[in-house]
Motif scaffolding. Structure first.
Motif, mmCIF file in Angstrom:
data_model
loop_
_atom_site.group_PDB
_atom_site.id
_atom_site.type_symbol
_atom_site.label_atom_id
_atom_site.label_comp_id
_atom_site.label_asym_id
_atom_site.label_seq_id
_atom_site.Cartn_x
_atom_site.Cartn_y
_atom_site.Cartn_z
ATOM 1 N N LEU A 71 2.114 -13.193 9.770
ATOM 2 C CA LEU A 71 1.808 -12.173 8.759
ATOM 3 C C LEU A 71 1.901 -12.753 7.354
ATOM 4 C CD1 LEU A 71 3.838 -9.224 10.313
ATOM 5 C CD2 LEU A 71 1.356 -9.298 10.079
ATOM 6 N N SER A 72 1.785 -14.051 7.230
ATOM 7 C CA SER A 72 1.940 -14.703 5.932
ATOM 8 C C SER A 72 0.762 -14.404 5.016
ATOM 9 C CB SER A 72 2.065 -16.217 6.117
ATOM 10 O OG SER A 72 0.880 -16.760 6.673
ATOM 11 N N HIS A 73 0.986 -14.617 3.729
ATOM 12 C CA HIS A 73 -0.049 -14.451 2.701
ATOM 13 C C HIS A 73 -0.681 -13.057 2.749
ATOM 14 C CE1 HIS A 73 0.286 -18.860 3.027
ATOM 15 N NE2 HIS A 73 -0.036 -18.857 1.750
ATOM 16 N N ASN A 74 0.164 -12.051 2.775
ATOM 17 C CA ASN A 74 -0.274 -10.678 2.617
ATOM 18 C C ASN A 74 0.361 -10.121 1.341
ATOM 19 O OD1 ASN A 74 -1.893 -9.228 4.975
ATOM 20 N ND2 ASN A 74 -0.646 -10.844 5.924
ATOM 21 N N ARG A 75 0.487 -8.799 1.264
ATOM 22 C CA ARG A 75 1.151 -8.159 0.122
ATOM 23 C C ARG A 75 2.315 -7.302 0.615
ATOM 24 N NH1 ARG A 75 -4.442 -5.916 -2.664
ATOM 25 N NH2 ARG A 75 -5.434 -7.959 -2.982
ATOM 26 N N LEU A 76 2.929 -7.729 1.694
ATOM 27 C CA LEU A 76 3.980 -6.928 2.321
ATOM 28 C C LEU A 76 5.168 -6.742 1.383
ATOM 29 C CD1 LEU A 76 3.908 -8.406 5.939
ATOM 30 C CD2 LEU A 76 3.281 -6.082 5.261
ATOM 31 N N ARG A 77 5.488 -5.455 1.126
ATOM 32 C CA ARG A 77 6.661 -5.139 0.328
ATOM 33 C C ARG A 77 7.755 -4.518 1.185
ATOM 34 N NH1 ARG A 77 5.726 0.232 -0.107
ATOM 35 N NH2 ARG A 77 3.563 0.928 -0.136
ATOM 36 N N GLU A 78 7.364 -4.069 2.381
ATOM 37 C CA GLU A 78 8.364 -3.454 3.257
ATOM 38 C C GLU A 78 7.966 -3.625 4.714
ATOM 39 O OE1 GLU A 78 10.463 0.880 4.212
ATOM 40 O OE2 GLU A 78 9.068 0.666 2.515
ATOM 41 N N ILE A 79 8.941 -3.979 5.509
ATOM 42 C CA ILE A 79 8.786 -4.010 6.963
ATOM 43 C C ILE A 79 9.882 -3.116 7.523
ATOM 44 C CG2 ILE A 79 8.886 -5.434 9.036
ATOM 45 C CD1 ILE A 79 7.832 -7.750 7.444
ATOM 46 N N SER A 80 9.476 -2.034 8.142
ATOM 47 C CA SER A 80 10.469 -1.098 8.698
ATOM 48 C C SER A 80 11.438 -1.846 9.600
ATOM 49 C CB SER A 80 9.765 0.008 9.478
ATOM 50 O OG SER A 80 8.938 0.765 8.612
ATOM 51 N N ARG A 81 12.703 -1.437 9.510
ATOM 52 C CA ARG A 81 13.767 -2.242 10.101
ATOM 53 C C ARG A 81 13.536 -2.587 11.567
ATOM 54 N NH1 ARG A 81 18.553 -4.322 9.513
ATOM 55 N NH2 ARG A 81 20.121 -4.213 11.176
#
Length: 634
Positions: free
Chosen positions: A516-526
Motif C-alpha cells: 500500500l506504499s505511495h498512497n495518501r493514507l492518513r488512517e488505517i483502522s486499528r
C-alpha cells in the motif's frame, strides 16, 4: 605376532583411504620436455581422439616444423587452430604427415590455396573452417581430394561469384553435408554450382550480395533440409527458385528486400516446418500465401510492411505453432483471422497499428501466448475470443482501451495471465473477468481506475497475483477481495487511497504480501489488517500515517517508512515471535520511544530508526529486544 598385526592394520588403512582416480585421455598433451618440439604451436588439451593444437602469429616455414614434430611423435590431432598467421598463399607439404580431423583457419590473409596443400590430411580431414580470410576465388582444386570432408565453411571472404563447376569431379561430393559460404561478396551463383552435392543437408549463403535468384537455383539438392539466405538483397523468392528442395524443413530468408509472398512459394517444399521472412518489404498476405505448407510450425514475419491480411490466410497451416507479425502496419484483427490455428503457441501482433479486434478473430486456442501490446487498440468486439481455453498470456498492455465488451470472451475463454496495463480504464468493472475462472495473474497497473466496486471480482479460485499499482484509486468497496480464494500478492501502491476502513480487506487468509506504499493514507483502522492471518510482508511506506495499527500475528516484515508517526503507544504490538524486520525510518519519533515500545516483539532481528530526529540512543526501548541483530540509527 605384533609385527603381523601392525602390517594387517596398515594394509586395511591403505584400502580404506584409497579412491578411484579416473584415467587420463588416450592422447595427452606431450610432457614439458617435449613441448619445445611443438613450437610455435601449443597443446590446449588432450582427448581420446587426439590433441587440440593452437598455432598463432607465425609464418609458414616455422609452422611446418612444429606440425612436422607433432606428426613425428605419432600423435593424431583432433582440432588444429591456425590463427592470425602471416600467410597469403597456403602451399607446400605443411600437412603431408599430419593426422587431422578438424582444421580451423581464422583471421589469416590467405588469398589462394595450392592444389596439393591438403595432401596427407585428405584421408582424415572431416571438417574445414576458414574464417575471415582474403580468398577471392573458390579453391576448387585444393578441395578436390578431400573425400572425407563433411563440413566446409568459408565465413568472411572476398569471393564475388562461383563457377558452375566448383565441385565437378571432386571427391568432396561423396560426404559433404554442410556447406557455409557466408559473409562475403557473392552476387552470382549458377544453378549448376551445387547440383552434384547429393548428400548436402545444410546450405548457408547468408551475409552475401545476392539480389536475383535463378530458376532452379538449387537443383539437385533433394536431401537439403536447411537453407539460409538471410542478410542478402534478394528481391524475389518463389517456387521456381527453391522447388527442387523437396526435403527442405527450415528456410531463413530474413533481412532481404522481398516484396511479396507469391502463390505457391513453398508449395513443393511440402515438409517445411520453419520459415523466417522477417525484416523484408512484404505488404500483404492472402489465402494463397501458405498453401501446401501443411506441416509449417514456425512463421516469422515481423518487421515487414504488412497492412493487409486476407480472410482465411492461415487456414492452410492448421499445425502452425508460432505466428510472429510484430512491428508491421496491421490495422485490425479481422473476422476469423485466427480461426483454424488450434495448435498455435505464440501469436505476436505487438507494435502494429491495430485499433479493433473483430468478432471471432481468435477461436479454438489452447495454452497460447497472444501478444497485442503496443498498438492503438480501443475496441474489442463481442465474441472476439471464442473457445480460447487457458491462454498462457493475453497481453493488451500499452493500448488505448477504456472498456472491453462484457461478452468479448465467451464462457470457455480465459487467460492464465491477463495484462491490461498502460491503458485508459477508469472503472474496474470495465475489465471482463467474470468468466475467467482459471485466471491466475491480473495486471491492471498504469491506468486511471478510481474505485474497485462491489462484486468487482467473481469467485476466483486460482487468482494469486493482482497488480493495481499506478492508478487513481481512492475507494475500495468493503470485502471486495474475499472472493479471491488463492490470492497471494496484492499490489495497490502508487494510488490515492486515504483511508483503510475496518472491512476494506475483511478476512483474506491466503494473502502473503500487501503493498500500500505511495498512497495518501492518513488512517488505517486499528483492526483492518489484523485478519490477514497469513500475511508475511506489509509495505505502507510513503504515506501520511500519524499512528500505527494492529498488525497480523504472523507478519514477518513491516515497512512504515516515510510517514508522520510521532509515537508508539503501549500495546501497539501483539505479543508475537514472527516479526523479524521493522522499518520506521523517516518518521517523527524523536526521543519518544519508551521501555514498552517494542517489548512484545520477541524475535525482532532488524530495526530501522534512521532519520527520526533522535538525539540519543533509545536504550530503554532497545533493552527488551534480545534477538536484535541489525540496528540503523543514522
Amino acid at each position: 605376532m605384533v609385527t603381523k598385526i601392525i602390517f594387517t592394520l596398515a594394509t586395511l588403512l591403505t584400502y580404506t583411504n584409497s579412491e578411484y582416480i579416473p584415467p587420463g585421455p588416450v592422447y595427452p598433451c606431450p610432457n614439458d620436455s617435449k613441448t619445445t618440439l611443438l613450437y610455435p604451436c601449443v597443446c590446449e588439451k588432450g582427448s581420446d581422439t587426439g590433441l587440440y593444437i593452437r598455432c598463432e602469429n607465425t609464418g609458414l616455414a616455422v609452422l611446418s616444423v612444429g606440425l612436422g614434430n607433432i606428426a613425428g611423435l605419432g600423435l593424431p590431432v583432433e582440432r588444429l587452430l591456425l590463427k592470425e598467421l602471416k600467410i597469403s598463399n597456403l602451399f607446400g607439404p605443411l600437412f603431408h604427415r599430419s593426422t587431422i580431423r578438424v582444421l580451423q583457419i581464422e583471421d589469416t590473409p590467405i588469398r589462394s590455396i595450392d592444389q596439393y596443400a591438403f595432401a596427407g590430411v585428405n584421408r582424415t580431414l572431416q571438417e574445414l573452417y576458414m574464417i575471415n580470410t582474403e580468398i577471392d576465388v573458390f579453391p576448387k582444386d585444393a578441395f578436390m581430394i578431400l573425400g572425407n570432408l563433411s563440413v566446409l565453411s568459408i565465413d568472411g571472404h572476398k569471393m564475388t561469384k562461383l563457377a558452375k563447376d566448383i565441385f565437378a569431379g571432386s571427391e568432396v561430393v561423396g560426404k559433404l553435408e554442410r556447406l557455409h559460404l557466408s559473409n562475403g561478396l557473392i552476387s552470382d551463383i549458377p544453378p549448376e554450382a551445387f547440383q552434384v552435392l547429393k548428400k548436402l543437408k545444410k546450405l548457408d549463403l547468408h551475409g552475401n550480395k545476392l539480389v536475383t535468384l535463378k530458376r532452379n537455383q538449387f537443383k539437385g539438392l533433394r536431401d537439403t533440409e536447411l537453407l539460409d539466405l538471410s542478410h542478402n538483397s534478394i528481391t524475389k523468392l518463389d517456387g521456381s527458385h527453391i522447388g527442387d528442395l523437396t526435403k527442405l524443413g527450415w528456410c531463413n530468408a530474413s533481412h532481404n528486400q522481398i516484396g511479396e509472398i507469391p502463390r505457391g512459394m513453398f508449395a513443393r517444399n511440402t515438409v517445411i516446418k520453419v520459415v523466417h521472412l522477417d525484416h523484408n518489404k512484404i505488404k500483404k498476405l492472402d489465402t494463397n500465401s501458405f498453401r501446401g505448407m501443411r506441416f509449417l510450425r514456425r512463421l516469422y514475419l515481423q518487421d515487414n510492411l504488412i497492412s493487409d491480411i486476407g480472410r482465411g490466410t492461415f487456414s492452410a497451416v492448421t499445425r502452425i505453432g508460432t505466428v510472429d507479425l510484430a512491428r508491421n502496419q496491421i490495422k485490425k484483427v479481422d473476422f476469423q483471422m485466427f480461426q483454424q490455428v488450434k495448435y498455435a503457441e505464440i501469436i505476436n501482433l505487438a507494435e502494429n497499428n491495430i485499433t479493433i479486434i473483430e468478432t471471432q478473430a481468435f477461436t479454438d486456442l489452447y495454452q497460447a501466448v497472444v501478444n497485442i501490446s503496443h498498438n492503438a487498440l480501443s475496441t474489442i468486439e463481442t465474441g472476439a475470443f471464442v473457445n480460447c481455453n487457458n491462454m498462457t498470456l493475453l497481453d493488451f498492455s500499452h493500448n488505448q482501451l477504456s472498456m472491453i465488451s462484457p461478452r468479448a470472451f465467451d464462457e470457455n475463454s480465459y487467460a492464465y495471465e491477463l495484462q491490461v496495463s498502460h491503458n485508459e480504464f477508469r472503472n474496474f468493472s470495465q475489465i471482463p473477468i467474470q468468466n475467467m475462472t482459471g485466471i491466475q495473474i491480473l495486471n491492471v497497473s498504469y491506468n486511471q481506475i478510481e474505485s474497485i466496486p462491489k462484486l468487482a471480482f467473481p469467485k476466483l479460485y486460482e487468482l494469486h497475483t493482482v497488480d493495481m499499482s499506478h492508478n487513481n484509486l481512492s475507494e475500495i468497496f468493503n470485502a471486495v477481495f474475499q472472493n479471491l480464494f488463492s490470492i497471494r500478492f496484492l499490489n495497490i501502491s502508487y494510488n490515492s487511497l486515504e483511508l483503510i476502513k475496518p472491512a476494506t480487506f475483511g478476512t483474506i487468509p491466503t494473502v502473503l504480501e500487501l503493498n500500500l506504499s505511495h498512497n495518501r493514507l492518513r488512517e488505517i483502522s486499528r483492526g483492518s489488517l489484523a485478519k490477514l492471518v497469513s500475511c508475511r510482508l506489509i509495505d505502507i511506506s510513503y504515506n501520511v500515517l500519524e499512528k500505527l495499527f494492529q498488525i497480523p500475528i504472523s507478519l514477518g516484515e513491516l515497512n512504515v517508512a516515510h510517514n508522520n508517526i510521532s509515537s508508539i503507544k503501549p500495546n501497539t504490538w501483539p505479543t508475537m515471535n514472527a516479526l523479524l524486520r521493522l522499518n520506521l525510518s523517516d518518521n517523527l519519533l524523536t526521543d519518544s520511544l519508551q521501555s514498552d515500545s517494542f517489548s512484545s516483539l520477541l524475535t525482532l532481528q532488524a530495526l530501522d530508526l534512521s532519520a527520526n530526529g533522535l538525539t540519543k540512543p533509545p536504550w530503554e526501548a532497545l533493552s527488551t529486544l534480545t534477538s536484535l541483530q541489525y540496528l540503523y540509527l543514522q
